[in-house]
Structure formats: structure tokens, C-alpha cells
Write a protein that holds these residues in place. Sequence first.
Motif, PDB file in Angstrom:
ATOM      1  N   GLY A 147      60.681  80.513 -13.928  1.00  0.00           N
ATOM      2  CA  GLY A 147      59.954  79.272 -14.231  1.00  0.00           C
ATOM      3  C   GLY A 147      58.443  79.340 -14.221  1.00  0.00           C
ATOM      4  N   TYR A 148      57.869  80.529 -14.251  1.00  0.00           N
ATOM      5  CA  TYR A 148      56.409  80.669 -14.360  1.00  0.00           C
ATOM      6  C   TYR A 148      55.657  79.902 -13.276  1.00  0.00           C
ATOM      7  N   GLY A 149      56.194  79.883 -12.086  1.00  0.00           N
ATOM      8  CA  GLY A 149      55.494  79.190 -10.992  1.00  0.00           C
ATOM      9  C   GLY A 149      55.918  77.744 -10.829  1.00  0.00           C
ATOM     10  N   SER A 150      56.880  77.316 -11.637  1.00  0.00           N
ATOM     11  CA  SER A 150      57.346  75.924 -11.506  1.00  0.00           C
ATOM     12  C   SER A 150      58.426  75.807 -10.428  1.00  0.00           C
ATOM     13  N   MET A 178      50.034  80.936 -11.958  1.00  0.00           N
ATOM     14  CA  MET A 178      51.441  80.813 -11.540  1.00  0.00           C
ATOM     15  C   MET A 178      51.622  80.486 -10.071  1.00  0.00           C
ATOM     16  N   TYR A 179      50.748  81.007  -9.235  1.00  0.00           N
ATOM     17  CA  TYR A 179      50.903  80.736  -7.796  1.00  0.00           C
ATOM     18  C   TYR A 179      49.573  80.852  -7.050  1.00  0.00           C
ATOM     19  N   TYR A 180      49.591  80.285  -5.845  1.00  0.00           N
ATOM     20  CA  TYR A 180      48.395  80.242  -4.997  1.00  0.00           C
ATOM     21  C   TYR A 180      48.732  80.805  -3.622  1.00  0.00           C
ATOM     22  N   ILE A 181      47.893  81.691  -3.140  1.00  0.00           N
ATOM     23  CA  ILE A 181      48.077  82.258  -1.796  1.00  0.00           C
ATOM     24  C   ILE A 181      46.839  81.947  -0.952  1.00  0.00           C
ATOM     25  N   PRO A 241      52.148  72.071 -12.074  1.00  0.00           N
ATOM     26  CA  PRO A 241      52.651  70.754 -12.489  1.00  0.00           C
ATOM     27  C   PRO A 241      53.815  70.943 -13.469  1.00  0.00           C
ATOM     28  N   SER A 242      54.878  70.199 -13.274  1.00  0.00           N
ATOM     29  CA  SER A 242      56.074  70.397 -14.112  1.00  0.00           C
ATOM     30  C   SER A 242      55.752  70.194 -15.590  1.00  0.00           C
ATOM     31  N   SER A 243      54.798  69.311 -15.861  1.00  0.00           N
ATOM     32  CA  SER A 243      54.444  69.050 -17.265  1.00  0.00           C
ATOM     33  C   SER A 243      53.690  70.227 -17.894  1.00  0.00           C
ATOM     34  N   CYS A 244      53.276  71.196 -17.077  1.00  0.00           N
ATOM     35  CA  CYS A 244      52.481  72.315 -17.605  1.00  0.00           C
ATOM     36  C   CYS A 244      53.284  73.610 -17.741  1.00  0.00           C
ATOM     37  N   LYS A 245      54.590  73.551 -17.540  1.00  0.00           N
ATOM     38  CA  LYS A 245      55.389  74.778 -17.610  1.00  0.00           C
ATOM     39  C   LYS A 245      55.279  75.451 -18.988  1.00  0.00           C
ATOM     40  N   SER A 246      55.408  74.675 -20.047  1.00  0.00           N
ATOM     41  CA  SER A 246      55.320  75.259 -21.396  1.00  0.00           C
ATOM     42  C   SER A 246      53.926  75.814 -21.658  1.00  0.00           C
ATOM     43  N   TYR A 247      52.925  75.091 -21.172  1.00  0.00           N
ATOM     44  CA  TYR A 247      51.531  75.536 -21.352  1.00  0.00           C
ATOM     45  C   TYR A 247      51.316  76.894 -20.679  1.00  0.00           C
ATOM     46  N   VAL A 248      51.787  77.000 -19.438  1.00  0.00           N
ATOM     47  CA  VAL A 248      51.611  78.249 -18.679  1.00  0.00           C
ATOM     48  C   VAL A 248      52.400  79.380 -19.342  1.00  0.00           C
ATOM     49  N   GLU A 249      53.598  79.054 -19.782  1.00  0.00           N
ATOM     50  CA  GLU A 249      54.447  80.038 -20.476  1.00  0.00           C
ATOM     51  C   GLU A 249      53.724  80.594 -21.713  1.00  0.00           C
TER      52      GLU A 249
END
Lengths: 252, 252
Positions: free
Chosen positions: A122-125, A248-251, A59-67
Motif C-alpha cells: 500500500g505504499y505507506g497507506s 511512504m513512511y516517517y521515522i 493520507p488515504s486519498s493520496c495512495k494513487s498519487y504516491v504510487e
Amino acid sequence: MAASQVLISLIFFCFISHAISRPIIIRLPSYQRGDNDSYCSSWRFSVETNNAGCWTTIPSSCKSYVEEYLNGNKYLSDSEVTALDSLAFAETIQIGGDGKDAWVFDIDETLLSNLPYYRIHGYGSEPFNELSFDKWVDLAEAPALPSSLKLYKKLKEKGFTVFLLTGRSEYQRNVTVKNLAFAGYSEWERLILRGTSDEGKPAIVYKSNKRSELVNEGYRIHGNSGDQWSDLSGFAVAARSFKLPNPMYYIP
Amino acid sequence: MAASQVLISLIFFCFISHAISRPIIIRLPSYQRGDNDSYCSSWRFSVETNNAGCWTTIPSSCKSYVEEYLNGNKYLSDSEVTALDSLAFAETIQIGGDGKDAWVFDIDETLLSNLPYYRIHGYGSEPFNELSFDKWVDLAEAPALPSSLKLYKKLKEKGFTVFLLTGRSEYQRNVTVKNLAFAGYSEWERLILRGTSDEGKPAIVYKSNKRSELVNEGYRIHGNSGDQWSDLSGFAVAARSFKLPNPMYYIP
């Protein structure tokens, strides 16, 4: 119901949900407006438990959180506790003298960390860009995930036969071997990559097939370490599977 | 390898690890001394992903962490996102007219919350006391987990046939029905409790057997909601399983 039937159902639903062009988006619970970290933390719970199912970008709103999660202590801590869980289980296994006591490791975000790549992507964004990622793979400079390297060495000491089972392709064998050596890994029994007949298969099918071949060769797959549920689920699964963190990503 | 063989292996290892009296304890990573919350957060990751395997009580150092998690917004938020994931998936299902599109719910810490009980029993830091817990069950006063109640009602509206599959015993049927009604649940198809022939079976076996019976009756088990991996794994698993949070106890 056989495991293979369950697997087919799972993949069917995964593909159907994509095919109908209705992205499965986790909506922000109403009581959490203004509390983005709480939502992102729950989104991560959803991803790490596989509740989220198929997803393409964070979710774009979670980029900082994931970072923050990945660059702070939490990612290392979660990975380290996963390795300790794995080792605690490994210590309960009586290793036979036949070399058939096996442990299966995934590579990306399991043995190796592609965090240097994702830091500038972008950490998966950003949607996954295969061309760009393959260029990074060709550099063969991904560092080890420190807790996985420690676990790997301890499992080798204990006498496990280690298989590396990756979604990377055969044409990436040389750079993968080079990168594994660069990161400090050695003495695996076999490095299994996607051959031409494996291309296009969902990871969960490809990896289950390969584990199945190991089982047919007489290996006892005690443990399996991976950052994706598709590394760990399906059929011919290990006695115990260990899910490493990866927000960061899903496979599939 | 059939799912049942995998299951037998899993249970074997689970029991062996207990039998050899070597408790599987997650040790505090050395770099986290003095950062207890970080450790407890990673312990929770380990528990919710099933990496931890068998465990009996929460780490004593994590009691405050678990207390805060459950009484603050996080538990509700994680549960709500789980319900939203479930609903997003449910919306992709084309409901047939034969009443065979099924969803299976666990009860404790899924439909009902026993938090009032665990609040006065150390949030999982005390060993499970069946006698004491059964007295609580007899009161039939457990509230609904709010997000599960909302999900339940929406699934009913969409036409899913709902099964309740619980580890509670047949002698608790009346109080369980009373409690479910108290919490706002109604119109389930069948409430499945442990009969005398199910006593002593690990939950993962008992629940797999019961789901298998439903499949044999022609039900298509699309979704399954539970707070324990033993609610969701084994054989005859649902097309999609949804893991609700529960950092208080583990049921094999």
C-alpha cells in the motif's frame, strides 16, 4: 543552547504530540476540494521539508498519487538530483591523506530501495508491520536506488571513507551485508547497526550518538545521505546533509 | 559537538564553495532531456529540502516552471498546508500565563509576499538587485501571504507571543511597520531588524544570535516560520520549524 538540548526538545514535542492521542493530520484546504493531486503534492512538500512532524500512514486519498510518484519518473529524478547535489558538494572537499574524510549513508530508501515491498503493502497507506518487513529484509533482495549506487561509487573513487549507519538491528547484519553485495555495494569502512543498548532509542538519538562516536574517533563527517530527517538532524551532524525523497513512511 | 560548531562548519563550506568560483549547478540528468518540467520539479525538491546548498539564480530553463508554480494554485496550496502543519503543532502547546510562549516569524516570503516585485524581475532568474528591491520595500505595498496571515491571527488568539525576525535593516523599520499594517498584521511583541552590528553577518548567524537572546530572556520558542533554511537552522532553534516554499531565491 547546545544541539543536544534542541534535540531533546524536538523529541519531547514529537512524543507529546503522539501521547496526547491527537494525531497531527493535515486537513484539506477548503479551496482544494476536488483537486486531490494538488493537496497530495502539498502534503508531499510538507513531509519532505519535515513540516509535517510525526505521522504514521500517508493520507488515504493520496495512495494513487504516491504510487504514481514512486513508479513514474519523479522519484528517480528527485533521487538523481539529490545525488548530483551531493556530488557537487563532494567535489569541493579536499581529501586529506589520513582516511578521515567521511561520508555517512543510511541504508533503507537511501542505498537500497524497498519499493518492491511497499508495492504490495500500500505504499505507506498500511501501518508499518515489523514482522512482515523483517521477512522482506531476510530475502536480501532489495535493489539499489540507482542514483545512490552511482554516488556511492564516485565518493569511494574520490577517497571518502564511507560509513553505513542504519536503524536495522545487529541480528540483521548478515542479511544486510548480503543485500548490499547483491545491490552492488562494497568497500564500506563500517556497517553500524542497532546493538542491544541502542534498542528503543529514537533514530535521531541513536544516529546522532553514532555520528558523535565517529567525530570522537577523528572523522570529519562532510556529507550525510538519508531519506529521513532523523538520519540527518540532531547533533554531530554532517557539514552538509542530503535528504532523499520518501513519501511512504516517517521515522522519528 | 555544539550547535555553534556545526553552524560554523556549514557556513565555512558554503563560503568555500563560492570562493573557489565553482558554482554548484544541478546538472540535468541525462534521462530527462526533453522533460524540462520533471527536472525543474526535482530542482525545486532540491531547493526546498536544502539539498542544493548555496545558489544565486534559478536555472534559466525553469523560469516558466517557477512562474507557473507561483501564480497557480500550488504555491498557495503548499503555503496553506505549511500553515496547517504549524497550527496543528501549536494546538499541542499548553500556553503558560507568563507570556513566554513564543513563535518567531520571518517577514519576506513568510508574512509578506514580494511576488508583485518578482513578477517584474524574472521570478529569481535575475541576480538580486538590492537597490531595486529596496525601492519596492519603500512602497510598503507587499500583500500578506494569505495562509500566514490566518496562522498569525490564530496564534495570537491562542496566546503566543509573536516575534518578527527579519533580515531587513533598522533603516527600513518604518516602512516595514507600515507594510505589515497594510497587509493586516498587528500586535507583535517585537520587530527585530538588523542593527549596525549585525550588518554583514550571514542570516543564519544573525538570526540564531537573535533567537538566542530571546531564549536568554526566558522565552520558550515553540515555533518558527520562515521560507529560508537560514531562518530556521543554526542554534537556539525552535522546538518545531516550518519551512515555507520559496523557489525564487536563497539566503545563506
